[in-house]
Design an enzyme around this catalytic site. Structure first.
Site, short mmCIF file in Angstrom:
data_model
loop_
_atom_site.label_atom_id
_atom_site.label_comp_id
_atom_site.label_asym_id
_atom_site.label_seq_id
_atom_site.Cartn_x
_atom_site.Cartn_y
_atom_site.Cartn_z
CG ASN A 92 -49.49 31.80 40.16
OD1 ASN A 92 -49.27 30.66 40.56
ND2 ASN A 92 -48.74 32.38 39.25
CG HIS A 174 -42.46 36.84 42.98
ND1 HIS A 174 -42.31 36.00 41.89
CD2 HIS A 174 -42.02 38.04 42.57
CE1 HIS A 174 -41.81 36.68 40.88
NE2 HIS A 174 -41.64 37.93 41.26
CG HIS A 228 -38.16 33.07 42.50
ND1 HIS A 228 -38.38 34.23 43.18
CD2 HIS A 228 -39.36 32.73 41.95
CE1 HIS A 228 -39.64 34.57 43.07
NE2 HIS A 228 -40.26 33.68 42.34
CG ASP A 298 -40.83 30.12 39.60
OD1 ASP A 298 -42.04 29.84 39.73
OD2 ASP A 298 -40.43 31.27 39.33
O1 DOR Z 1 -41.73 33.72 35.75
C1 DOR Z 1 -42.59 33.44 36.56
N1 DOR Z 1 -43.72 32.82 36.20
N2 DOR Z 1 -42.42 33.77 37.85
C2 DOR Z 1 -43.40 33.64 38.75
O2 DOR Z 1 -43.20 33.97 39.88
C3 DOR Z 1 -44.74 33.17 38.35
C4 DOR Z 1 -44.61 32.31 37.18
C5 DOR Z 1 -45.92 31.92 36.55
O3 DOR Z 1 -46.82 31.54 37.28
O4 DOR Z 1 -46.03 31.97 35.32
#
Ligand code: DOR
Length: 440
Positions: A92, A174, A228, A298
């Site tokens: 991402n 996820h 997670h 994570d």
């Molecule tokens: O809290 C999170 N932040 N969970 C995720 O799955 C993505 C992550 C992020 O990329 O900021």
């Protein structure tokens, strides 16, 4: 270059004992070998414990596109300090890593700047099955079944069925049910305070999505890793692994619960959300019983400024790679878990889950990715000492006993005496998916 690490108590695959370890040309040349005249360097590690380097199978290092939060260089430096010698990074970023071309671009970018070893997942979209089928140099496919930071989301049943049916790489996801999250959010007017995050991303959201993904994995006989896990119910569900399913827990879900919003506000806002004390305890128990096999961070940094916005503008995620091993060693110090358990969850299990070649064990022929830890060292986590770019930690002010003191990447010392050697370069991790994963 030949290095002898002398006198450390080593956590080996089937025993923990004091034994010398010899490194040469980036590999472990021998375990329990006598000192030789040819050793270029002798490291006296008496009183310390030597572990395989940590493999963190879930980090977000934000490059390309979001490098005001973190980048591959700073994220990898934080790894070196934390005893993490290999990271697997999520798709991402901006742009997202959803084509083979972008995957290769990320690998090329990392080669020039990472001080530890690296690998990158390829992200699923509703219509990129062809790319997922072509991708090779990757641990596997990441699906956001439920949106988080960024735009990646595959929620439709038809698209999910196609991904599980038509691809062969291992899949991780996820798991938070999008419809449940939306309905909760509407009911709560979008949320007014940080603590509402756990009401919006509630137990049901996590459990529904994990059940749905496990059902897909079982029907399509497709290897699947639940990222997670945050609830007691999921920790029970994943016990039905049928040789296909593995699961992961994160330090923040093990160590925080919703009572921490009052003290830490958005610093404990992440996806999936923190849950209740009973969930925390259930996750520890599931790890001890190896229903959950992996501990990963994570690591998902955001700037202080971003985090200090009111809910729901505040983004989800927290940094952790530079403290994850110390947090788990502190649990060893507290008598909650054994050192061997920590090595299984953070080193050996992720190597097996993702079919990583030559890592995760102190054994002859394996890569010399190692971390020396001082189980007696006590130190306090301090925001101003964090090397991750965002410069804060939810554990600021927390005293931990058990710290990494020296890290080797492919036989090169990348962290020692509190300093990181920026001239060291890690390598692209090799995956041999024919091995069949954790249960093979
Ligand atoms: O809290 C999170 N932040 N969970 C995720 O799955 C993505 C992550 C992020 O990329 O900021």
């Amino acid at each position: 270059m030949r290095t002898l690490i002398r006198g450390a108590i080593c956590v080996l695959p089937d025993s923990t004992k004091q034994v010398d370890v010899l490194l040469e040309d980036g590999r472990i040349l021998g375990v329990g070998v006598p000192a030789g005249a040819k050793d270029d360097e002798v490291v006296d590690a008496t009183g310390m414990h030597l572990l395989p380097g940590v493999i963190d199978d879930q980090v977000h290092f934000r490059e390309p596109g979001l490098t005001h939060k973190e980048d591959l260089r700073t994220g990898s430096r934080a790894c070196a300090k934390g005893g993490v010698t290999t990271f697997l990074e999520m798709p991402n970023t901006k742009p997202t890593t959803t084509t083979v071309e972008r995957l290769h671009e990320k690998l090329a970018l990392a080669a020039g700047k990472c001080v530890v070893n690296f690998g990158f997942y390829v992200g699923a979209t509703p219509d990129n099955v062809e790319e997922l089928r072509k991708a090779k140099r990757t641990p596997g496919i990441k699906i956001f079944i439920g949106s988080s930071t960024g735009s990646l989301l595959v929620d439709g049943q038809e698209a999910l069925e196609r991904i599980f049916a038509e691809t062969t790489l291992p899949i991780c996801a996820h798991c938070e049910d999008e419809a449940t999250v939306r309905a909760n959010s509407e009911r709560l007017g979008g949320g007014q305070e940080y603590a509402d995050h756990s009401k919006i991303r509630d137990h049901a959201a996590a459990v529904i999505a994990t059940k749905r993904a496990m059902d897909l994995a079982h029907r399509h006989k497709h290897r699947f890793h639940v990222l997670h896990v945050s609830t007691a119910e999921e920790a029970e569900l994943v016990a039905d692994h049928r040789g296909l399913i593995t699961a992961e827990a994160c330090p923040h879900h093990l160590l925080f619960d919703r009572s921490d919003y009052a003290r830490l506000g958005s610093f404990v806002q992440m996806n999936p959300s923190v849950k209740d004390e009973a969930d925390r305890e259930a996750l520890w128990q599931a790890l001890r019983e190896k229903r959950i096999q992996v501990v990963a961070t994570d690591h998902a940094p955001h700037t202080l400024e971003e985090k200090q916005q009111p809910y729901p503008q505040s983004p989800s995620g927290l940094p952790a790679v530079e403290n994850s091993l110390a947090l788990m060693l502190n649990a060893v110090h507290q008598g909650r878990v054994s050192l061997e358990d920590v090595v299984h969850w953070m080193c050996e299990a992720p190597a097996r889950v993702w079919d990583i070649v030559g890592k995760g064990r102190i054994e002859e022929g394996y890569d010399a990715d190692l971390v020396l830890v001082d189980l007696a060292k006590t130190a306090v986590v301090r925001n101003e000492e964090q090397v991750a770019k965002c410069g804060w930690s939810p554990w600021d002010g927390v005293e931990l006993t058990g710290w990494p003191v020296r890290t080797w990447v492919l036989g090169q010392t990348v962290f020692a005496d509190g300093k990181i050697d920026d001239s060291v370069r890690g390598q692209e991790v090799a995956f041999e998916h024919e091995r069949g994963g954790y249960w093979a």
